[in-house]
Design a protein around this motif. Structure first.
Motif, PDB file in Angstrom:
ATOM      1  N   GLN A  86      34.281  44.980  31.672  1.00 42.48           N
ATOM      2  CA  GLN A  86      33.126  44.467  30.944  1.00 42.48           C
ATOM      3  C   GLN A  86      31.876  44.468  31.826  1.00 42.48           C
ATOM      4  OE1 GLN A  86      34.499  40.683  29.478  1.00 42.48           O
ATOM      5  NE2 GLN A  86      35.521  41.608  27.716  1.00 42.48           N
ATOM      6  N   HIS A 106      28.297  54.478  18.698  1.00 44.95           N
ATOM      7  CA  HIS A 106      28.668  53.513  19.738  1.00 44.95           C
ATOM      8  C   HIS A 106      28.527  54.148  21.123  1.00 44.95           C
ATOM      9  CE1 HIS A 106      30.148  50.404  16.971  1.00 44.95           C
ATOM     10  NE2 HIS A 106      30.500  51.424  16.214  1.00 44.95           N
ATOM     11  N   SER A 107      27.524  54.960  21.267  1.00 47.73           N
ATOM     12  CA  SER A 107      27.191  55.585  22.556  1.00 47.73           C
ATOM     13  C   SER A 107      26.209  54.676  23.282  1.00 47.73           C
ATOM     14  CB  SER A 107      26.541  56.941  22.325  1.00 47.73           C
ATOM     15  OG  SER A 107      27.455  57.857  21.783  1.00 47.73           O
ATOM     16  N   GLY A 122      32.194  45.289  23.964  1.00 50.48           N
ATOM     17  CA  GLY A 122      32.005  43.845  23.860  1.00 50.48           C
ATOM     18  C   GLY A 122      33.258  43.068  23.507  1.00 50.48           C
ATOM     19  N   ARG A 130      28.336  51.100  25.402  1.00 48.87           N
ATOM     20  CA  ARG A 130      28.719  50.377  24.199  1.00 48.87           C
ATOM     21  C   ARG A 130      30.181  50.573  23.847  1.00 48.87           C
ATOM     22  NH1 ARG A 130      25.011  51.628  19.487  1.00 48.87           N
ATOM     23  NH2 ARG A 130      25.947  49.717  18.708  1.00 48.87           N
ATOM     24  N   SER A 131      30.812  51.594  24.471  1.00 51.65           N
ATOM     25  CA  SER A 131      32.223  51.847  24.172  1.00 51.65           C
ATOM     26  C   SER A 131      32.920  52.415  25.407  1.00 51.65           C
ATOM     27  CB  SER A 131      32.366  52.810  22.996  1.00 51.65           C
ATOM     28  OG  SER A 131      31.710  54.035  23.273  1.00 51.65           O
ATOM     29  N   ASN A 191      25.253  50.088  30.710  1.00 50.60           N
ATOM     30  CA  ASN A 191      24.774  49.951  29.342  1.00 50.60           C
ATOM     31  C   ASN A 191      25.671  50.721  28.371  1.00 50.60           C
ATOM     32  OD1 ASN A 191      23.069  48.940  27.385  1.00 50.60           O
ATOM     33  ND2 ASN A 191      21.695  50.711  27.466  1.00 50.60           N
ATOM     34  N   ARG A 229      35.267  49.252  21.485  1.00 51.18           N
ATOM     35  CA  ARG A 229      33.946  48.666  21.661  1.00 51.18           C
ATOM     36  C   ARG A 229      33.956  47.833  22.927  1.00 51.18           C
ATOM     37  NH1 ARG A 229      32.172  46.726  16.190  1.00 51.18           N
ATOM     38  NH2 ARG A 229      33.689  45.073  16.560  1.00 51.18           N
ATOM     39  N   SER A 278      30.791  48.143  32.204  1.00 49.00           N
ATOM     40  CA  SER A 278      30.159  48.672  30.995  1.00 49.00           C
ATOM     41  C   SER A 278      28.759  48.091  30.826  1.00 49.00           C
ATOM     42  CB  SER A 278      31.019  48.401  29.763  1.00 49.00           C
ATOM     43  OG  SER A 278      31.221  47.031  29.592  1.00 49.00           O
TER      44      SER A 278
END
Length: 197
Positions: free
Chosen positions: A136, A72-73, A169, A145-146, A143, A167, A139
């Motif tokens: 959000q 999740h990088s 999202g 993801r975590s 880009n 995460r 992030s």
């Protein structure tokens, strides 16, 4: 014969007194040795782990409990905040986040550097931590993801830290770890000057 035993009586009482004195001195000597031994064992006691050691152990624990965590990088790190006021942090909160991000990077996590004031914010809603729109957006810009986030609480003798990677999202917790630090003068100085971030 009678006079001889009479004259030896004081000598016998002196010998008994001398023996008692020697026993008393030996007991004092042994007590002193015991006290010195306890002093040395206190000096030889292992030092308590510091923030860096605990953060690296926590990062290893996170990855061990979820080996897919590094997938999740890239990750960005939010400043750790006070559990009593989620809009407040301190030097401790900022350095904890930095050290934890570094520890996760050593475990194979790709970490994006984000240095912006007010760039990361956590809101509390119905007792649950959620990501704000700003997080959000940030992030998405990087880009990521975590996100690494954490809270800390000051007790009487310890400072309790809870760290987690979520995460980006949907704020699903991917890994978490908790640890506590002794609340010594060093830790207290890092907590001074709490304020917004």
């Amino acid at each position: 014969m009678l006079s001889l035993s009479y004259s030896l009586a004081p000598l016998r009482s002196l010998a008994v007194g001398a023996r008692l004195l020697i026993v008393a001195l030996l007991m004092l000597f042994l007590a002193g040795c015991t006290a010195l031994g306890n002093n040395n064992s206190m000096r030889n006691a292992e030092p308590q782990p510091d923030l860096s050691e605990l953060a690296h152990e926590a990062a290893a624990q996170m990855v061990a409990s979820n080996p897919d965590l590094t997938r999740h990088s890239p990750m960005i790190a939010a400043t750790f905040v006070s559990i009593d006021n989620l809009s407040q942090s301190s030097t401790f909160g900022r350095i904890s986040s930095e050290i934890m991000a570094s520890a996760l990077a050593r475990q194979g996590m790709q970490v994006r550097e984000v240095k912006m004031r007010d760039s990361m914010f956590i809101e509390e809603t119905v007792g649950e931590l959620i990501l704000s729109r700003q997080v959000q957006r940030l992030s998405a810009q990087h880009n990521a993801r975590s996100i690494l986030m954490g809270t800390y609480a000051q007790g009487q003798d310890y400072l309790y830290v809870s760290a987690r990677v979520v995460r980006a999202g949907d704020a699903m917790v991917l890994g978490s770890a908790d640890f506590k630090l002794p609340l010594d003068n060093n830790t207290r100085s890092l907590l001074e000057g709490q304020g917004g971030w």
